[in-house]
Design a protein around this motif. Structure first.
Motif, PDB file in Angstrom:
ATOM      1  N   TYR A 161       0.833  -1.200   0.000  1.00 26.17           N
ATOM      2  CA  TYR A 161       0.000   0.000   0.000  1.00 26.17           C
ATOM      3  C   TYR A 161       0.870   1.255   0.000  1.00 26.17           C
ATOM      4  CZ  TYR A 161      -4.311  -2.586   0.832  1.00 26.17           C
ATOM      5  OH  TYR A 161      -5.387  -3.434   0.695  1.00 26.17           O
ATOM      6  N   GLN A 204      -1.555  -1.043  -4.261  1.00 30.36           N
ATOM      7  CA  GLN A 204      -2.692  -0.140  -4.218  1.00 30.36           C
ATOM      8  C   GLN A 204      -2.282   1.205  -3.611  1.00 30.36           C
ATOM      9  OE1 GLN A 204      -5.611  -0.833  -5.570  1.00 30.36           O
ATOM     10  NE2 GLN A 204      -5.094  -2.975  -6.044  1.00 30.36           N
ATOM     11  N   LEU A 206      -3.796   4.292  -1.413  1.00 30.74           N
ATOM     12  CA  LEU A 206      -4.890   4.639  -0.507  1.00 30.74           C
ATOM     13  C   LEU A 206      -5.267   6.120  -0.642  1.00 30.74           C
ATOM     14  CD1 LEU A 206      -3.522   2.797   2.646  1.00 30.74           C
ATOM     15  CD2 LEU A 206      -5.504   2.093   1.276  1.00 30.74           C
ATOM     16  N   GLY A 248      -2.605  -6.048   4.022  1.00 32.10           N
ATOM     17  CA  GLY A 248      -1.374  -5.387   3.598  1.00 32.10           C
ATOM     18  C   GLY A 248      -0.126  -6.142   3.994  1.00 32.10           C
ATOM     19  N   ILE A 251       3.269  -0.944   4.041  1.00 32.42           N
ATOM     20  CA  ILE A 251       2.700   0.345   3.668  1.00 32.42           C
ATOM     21  C   ILE A 251       3.822   1.374   3.581  1.00 32.42           C
ATOM     22  CG2 ILE A 251       2.158   0.904   6.081  1.00 32.42           C
ATOM     23  CD1 ILE A 251      -0.334   2.406   4.987  1.00 32.42           C
TER      24      ILE A 251
END
Length: 416
Positions: A161, A204, A206, A248, A251
């Motif tokens: 993430y 991805q 966020l 996840g 991150i």
């Protein structure tokens, strides 16, 4: 007097360096065997050091002998940084200024060398210290054994993430670039490259968060030279971990605000914590060490230097979250840097030792990963030519040619 390193000792150390290759394809094994040159050159460097210790002249800092460059025993120091392995070959940069040597992969001496396959793809660094003092594959694997075992039970944790932090200038938010049939935002471009670089993982982006609204207590300061606000990078680790979705793997925060690693240091592009599975990087304005108030100004557009910086810093810091330490074997994306110039002149891609670690976690096919990266970066460079990306593409094409040659050798051997 016999040699310092026998074939048996090299093979034993090779497994320690690169791990067990038994479950890989023959092509992948051949590729990873390139890293044997590290062990062979270690013997050369130690022998060279012993030779100098018994009365030979001592080289001044920054002074190099071209013969040593040709045999791969390169004596690096803080005043001389090797860089730019992609494309036409390797360069030697003194104080980040004068390029005094360009080694082309088609050089007759290199082609005549037994290690020409390595020299055309990677530039080995001097390993004139014990192997156990650097992060080998076995050391890396030992440090994340629990994590690997845990991931087998929780296979859903396969997403990287990216977390934008606070606001960004309008030219960041409004950035668009058409690549092939797709139009990418800036963060969308980062996401796509990361998906190919860490092939096998989902990636991805966020929605942006505001750390003041969330009540995050991040240490800040105003740099006395630049007058710009800076965040203490380590304060983000636990906070980012707390907002990472349950699926996840890690991150990575993205901020426009400058970062610093500790009070006595000026600036850092980014940092990451493998323990927290989090990190943060910045791609804003400038490095305080090179700041000149009469010549420096804020960035008002995304240019090729900023885009290159984004891809370089992002991939380097995420690799740290995967447990990779700074590389001391080859010119590599995981080399340590002490300045912005040094960091940006290093390769975009990993050496065999570091790549083997990443492959273990991501579980990608080596050739497929090179192919998709070459395709994507070629499309990117057709839309927006960036010299560093062009050299990276040339290097990827060399890797793919290396695998094609292996396929030809294998097919000819089978035909016989």
């Amino acid at each position: 007097m016999g040699t310092l390193f026998s074939a048996q000792s090299i093979d034993k150390d090779f497994r320690y360096l690169i791990g067990d290759l038994d479950n890989l394809s023959s092509s992948e094994c051949r590729f990873y065997r390139l890293s044997e040159i590290v062990l062979k050159n270690r013997g050369k460097c130690i022998q060279r050091k012993q030779h100098h210790d018994v009365g030979q002249s001592v080289r001044r800092p920054g002074q190099f002998n071209s013969n040593e460059l040709d045999d791969g025993c390169n004596h690096s120091n803080k005043e001389a940084v090797y860089h730019n392995i992609q494309g036409s070959g390797c360069s030697l940069d003194t104080n980040g200024e004068e390029n005094i040597m360009d080694r082309c992969a088609t050089d007759v001496n290199v082609q005549a060398c037994r290690n020409c396959e390595v020299e055309s793809l990677y530039k080995v660094l001097p390993l004139n210290k014990p192997l156990y003092t650097t992060q080998t594959y076995v050391q890396w694997y030992s440090s994340i054994t629990y994590e690997i075992a845990f991931s087998k039970c929780r296979t859903s944790k396969r997403t990287i993430y990216f977390q934008p932090i606070n606001s960004f200038p309008d030219f960041i938010q409004n950035f668009e670039l058409r690549i092939g049939d797709h139009i990418y935002s800036l963060f969308g471009l980062i996401r796509t490259f990361a998906e190919y670089f860490f092939w096998g993982m989902d990636v991805q982006v966020l929605p942006s968060i505001n750390i003041q609204e969330l009540g995050w207590n991040i240490t800040t300061r105003v740099h006395p030279k630049t007058g710009k606000q800076q965040y203490l990078v380590s304060d983000f680790y636990s906070k980012l971990r707390s907002v990472m979705p349950k699926n996840g793997y890690c991150i990575m925060g993205i901020t426009w605000t400058d970062l610093y690693p500790k009070e006595e240091l000026n600036f850092v592009l980014g940092e990451a914590s493998g323990a927290h599975k989090s990190g943060v990087f910045s791609f804003g304005r400038f490095e305080p060490k090179s700041y000149n108030p009469e010549m420096s100004s804020d960035i008002f557009e995304i240019d090729e230097k900023i885009l290159w910086r984004l891809l370089k810093v992002m991939s380097h810091e995420v690799c740290h979250i995967f447990g990779l330490n700074h590389c001391e074997y080859f010119l590599c994306a995981m080399n340590e840097s002490t300045s912005l110039h040094e960091a940006m002149s290093q390769p975009l891609f990993l050496c065999p030792v570091c790549l083997r670690k990443l492959q273990t976690v991501c579980k990608f096919d080596l050739i497929q990963r090179f192919q998709i990266l070459e395709t994507f970066l070629s499309q990117l460079n057709r839309s927006w030519y960036i010299p560093e990306i062009a050299r990276s593409i040339e290097w990827l094409q060399k890797c793919l040619c290396f695998f094609k040659e292996i396929d030809v050798e294998n097919s000819e051997g089978y035909a016989e």
